[in-house]
Motif scaffolding. Structure first.
Motif, PDB file in Angstrom:
ATOM      1  N   SER A 366       1.021  -1.187   0.088  1.00 40.00           N
ATOM      2  CA  SER A 366       0.074  -0.020  -0.080  1.00 40.00           C
ATOM      3  C   SER A 366       0.798   1.504  -0.153  1.00 40.00           C
ATOM      4  CB  SER A 366      -1.064  -0.067   1.127  1.00 40.00           C
ATOM      5  OG  SER A 366      -1.702   1.052   1.316  1.00 40.00           O
ATOM      6  N   ILE A 367       1.868   1.443   0.674  1.00 41.51           N
ATOM      7  CA  ILE A 367       2.705   2.455   0.949  1.00 41.51           C
ATOM      8  C   ILE A 367       3.696   2.657  -0.470  1.00 41.51           C
ATOM      9  CG2 ILE A 367       5.039   3.509   2.012  1.00 41.51           C
ATOM     10  CD1 ILE A 367       3.765   2.329   4.371  1.00 41.51           C
ATOM     11  N   LYS A 368       3.948   1.449  -1.094  1.00 44.36           N
ATOM     12  CA  LYS A 368       4.726   1.631  -2.285  1.00 44.36           C
ATOM     13  C   LYS A 368       3.857   2.401  -3.309  1.00 44.36           C
ATOM     14  CE  LYS A 368       7.726  -2.547  -2.452  1.00 44.36           C
ATOM     15  NZ  LYS A 368       7.828  -3.698  -2.861  1.00 44.36           N
ATOM     16  N   ARG A 369       2.460   1.846  -3.400  1.00 43.25           N
ATOM     17  CA  ARG A 369       1.327   2.581  -4.438  1.00 43.25           C
ATOM     18  C   ARG A 369       1.450   4.189  -3.995  1.00 43.25           C
ATOM     19  NH1 ARG A 369      -1.142  -2.506  -3.623  1.00 43.25           N
ATOM     20  NH2 ARG A 369      -2.668  -1.600  -2.000  1.00 43.25           N
ATOM     21  N   ILE A 370       1.276   4.414  -2.655  1.00 44.70           N
ATOM     22  CA  ILE A 370       1.060   5.751  -2.196  1.00 44.70           C
ATOM     23  C   ILE A 370       2.370   6.660  -2.653  1.00 44.70           C
ATOM     24  CG2 ILE A 370       1.213   7.351  -0.091  1.00 44.70           C
ATOM     25  CD1 ILE A 370      -0.580   4.977   1.275  1.00 44.70           C
ATOM     26  N   LYS A 371       3.558   6.114  -2.552  1.00 44.43           N
ATOM     27  CA  LYS A 371       4.707   6.617  -2.818  1.00 44.43           C
ATOM     28  C   LYS A 371       4.988   6.662  -4.341  1.00 44.43           C
ATOM     29  CE  LYS A 371       8.647   5.293  -1.255  1.00 44.43           C
ATOM     30  NZ  LYS A 371       9.787   4.546  -0.552  1.00 44.43           N
ATOM     31  N   LEU A 372       4.373   5.844  -5.007  1.00 38.57           N
ATOM     32  CA  LEU A 372       4.477   6.019  -6.437  1.00 38.57           C
ATOM     33  C   LEU A 372       3.466   7.196  -6.999  1.00 38.57           C
ATOM     34  CD1 LEU A 372       5.592   5.004  -9.093  1.00 38.57           C
ATOM     35  CD2 LEU A 372       3.520   3.106  -9.111  1.00 38.57           C
TER      36      LEU A 372
END
Length: 623
Positions: A366-372
């Motif tokens: 989820s954080i990867k998607r947010i960062k992206l």
């Protein structure tokens, strides 16, 4: 040394060889928890712990066991509550009740000498002890001993029970937050060193037995040799009274079967059929039953006494040295239950950690998607900023040559103004192509019209309105040229002001847009830094979880291997017993065959051989 003394010593120590076998057996087992389970009491004094929630009848039961007269149990229980209200926890620490040497109450603790009190003084003393425990303003009060005046005891009191340390334990689930730590420590201390633990529960709340959560108590069902269940209010319960009234051949077996059936149905597989259960009724509820339902009282009175006598006999037998040997002989089942429970705890812990790892993994994704998304936004803001350059509107004014048409100046002005509007629209759209839409086209056109209208009105106001509306061919030539020049000057001014005003408006819009994008870029960069930290923390936590799972799996495998060895050892208790018996037998035979031993003593040793052989056969029978 006399023959009588020698025989007395031999008989007194006739089971020493068995205890040696037991100790060797315990030392051979690797699991410390199993040590605790099979070596509950290494103390010379006999300790029996009584555990239960408030108002269930623990104190009254103990008073009845140690020989307090029935008519005093209720009133004495009230005195021993201190000044606590009914419903509040009254037992603040481990309490032992004993017989006084006179007709005064005496109180002794591990931090105070024995003091004498009357009833009122005793209540205040118990309140003071509770306050000290709650405030933690004193040394640790491990236990207190309360000596009860002799007038409260039956004349034929049992010295065996008077001399026993029957400990009234506070309930961990009933303590206040202030005394919780002390209660926890007290139970943790006394349960493991008890020879027997009596769990007291109300007959109408037996489901609660499955919810006991204290570590040394929650697995009571596994250890029928260590625990006993006493059910209070067993006759006064409405459902029980109904069965008693409808039973034509009422006896102890039937009475007990009512509760065994209820325990089996309620606790299901958790209930061990080997567990000793004692349904009782005493104290105030028993007195009220006698007054309100004498038929049931008369029908059960004898059987309640019989059940209580069975409990007393069970307590006496259970705390004997011989019984402790029998417990060791039956230890295989205890170890098996304990190992299954520990393995289940391993599995639950590993499963919990795996779920935690899965949750961390989802958070990481989820954080990867947010960062992206944040990075994409920042790239967009950067792109938006880079594609905007200085804007300059450059609309040229036409120099009208002056065809002599009707109202030609007016026509020319209107036509030129419409051309300016189109030029503004065209130039702005050209500039904004492939750029974010930041400008309201209509707003710019309206601003251009506003300029045109204002300038035109100003021009017309200072001219002879009639002159610009008449046919030019009727005007003198000089007049025509003059008006035409003024008209061109007006349009040139309008064009210049439109260029300047619209350029300034667009520049302001661009500046605001760039400022906003810079602000958003900064905000998103801050978010990115924040989520980077969270991401790193979660990745680290996830790695720790993986290490823990790996370690727990390793520990579980090692425990399984050790468990197999412990179970094999548990099955070999008979071997330990046989070897120890054989060693003792050989030593005695050597004394009998020794020429240095008198005949009288040889006869004593022969009798001793017969006794230890009988003891060995009895122990063999239970294995």
């Amino acid at each position: 040394m006399s023959i009588a003394y020698t025989w007395e010593e031999l008989y007194k120590n006739r089971l020493n060889w068995a205890f040696t076998a037991r100790n060797n057996f315990i030392r051979s087992i690797s699991d410390n928890d199993i040590h605790k389970a099979i070596a509950l009491s290494q103390s010379k004094e006999t300790i029996i712990s009584v555990y239960g929630k408030p108002q269930v009848g623990k104190t009254s039961l103990i008073l009845k066991i140690i020989g307090i007269k029935d008519e005093y149990i209720f009133s004495l229980s009230r005195i021993l509550r201190g000044n606590r209200l009914i419903g509040d926890s009254s037992t603040s620490t481990a309490t032992i009740y004993k017989a006084s040497i006179d007709n005064n109450f005496w109180v002794k603790s591990n931090i105070n000498d024995m003091k004498s009190f009357d009833e009122s003084g005793l209540k205040n003393c118990l309140d003071s002890i509770r306050n000290k425990i709650e405030s933690e303003a004193c040394e640790y009060i491990e236990k207190i001993e309360i000596y009860i005046p002799l007038i409260y005891f039956c004349e034929k009191k049992s010295n065996e029970f008077i001399d026993m340390n029957i400990i009234d334990l506070p309930g961990i689930d009933s303590s206040s937050s202030k005394e919780h730590s002390h209660v926890n420590s007290t139970i943790k201390k006394f349960i493991p060193i008890s020879s027997l633990v009596i769990i007291v529960e109300a007959a109408n709340d037996i489901a609660r037995l499955k919810r006991l959560c204290f570590p040394d108590i929650k697995h009571w069902s596994y250890y029928p040799d260590f625990f006993r269940i006493v059910l209070t209010h067993s006759v006064s319960a409405r459902s029980t009274k109904s069965e008693i009234k409808n039973c034509s051949e009422f006896n102890v077996s039937f009475f007990r079967s009512i509760f065994i059936r209820e325990l089996s149905l309620t606790l299901d597989t958790f209930f061990n059929n080997e567990m000793q259960v004692y349904p009782l009724e005493y104290g105030e509820s028993w007195t009220q039953l006698k007054e309100k339902d004498n038929d049931v009282f008369e029908k059960t009175n004898v059987f309640i006494d019989l059940v209580f006598d069975e409990l007393l006999e069970d307590i006496q037998n259970s705390v004997s040295d011989y019984n402790q040997l029998i417990i060791s002989a039956k230890i295989y089942k205890t170890i098996s239950h304990l190992q299954q429970d520990k393995l289940e705890n391993f599995r639950i812990s590993i499963e919990t950690k795996k779920k935690e790892e899965e949750r961390f993994h989802k958070q990481i994704e989820s954080i990867k998607r947010i960062k992206l998304n944040l990075i994409k936004r920042m790239e967009k803001y950067e792109a938006n900023i880079s594609i905007f350059k200085d804007f300059e509107l450059n609309i040229a004014a036409h120099n009208y040559k002056g065809e002599k048409n009707r109202k030609s100046l007016t026509h020319y002005i209107r036509k030129e103004i419409l051309r300016y509007e189109e030029e503004v629209k065209k130039e702005v759209n050209k500039y904004l192509s492939n750029k974010p839409s930041i400008i309201n086209e209509l707003e710019l056109i309206q601003e251009a019209r506003k300029i045109c209208k204002m300038k035109t009105k100003s021009f017309i106001d200072i001219q002879d309105k009639h002159l610009i509306d008449i046919y030019f061919d009727k005007l003198p030539f000089s007049k025509w040229d003059n008006d035409l020049n003024k008209c061109n000057q007006l349009l040139s001014q309008i064009c210049s002001e439109i260029n300047e005003k619209i350029t300034r408006m667009v520049d302001n819009k661009i500046d605001n847009y760039i400022t906003e994008n810079n602000k958003l870029h900064k905000i998103n960069n801050g978010k990115l830094v924040f989520f980077d930290k969270i991401f790193d923390n979660i990745v680290n936590d996830n790695e720790l979880i993986r290490i823990e799972i790996k370690q727990m799996n390793k520990e579980m495998i090692l425990y399984k291997e050790a468990s197999i060895r412990d179970l094999e050892t548990a099955q070999r208790f008979k071997e330990f017993l046989t070897k120890s018996f054989s060693d003792e037998y050989i030593q005695v035979i050597q004394k009998i065959n020794s020429p240095n031993v008198d005949v009288e003593y040889k006869c004593i040793y022969l009798a001793y051989l017969k006794i230890i052989n009988e003891e060995f056969e009895k122990l063999e029978a239970v294995m």
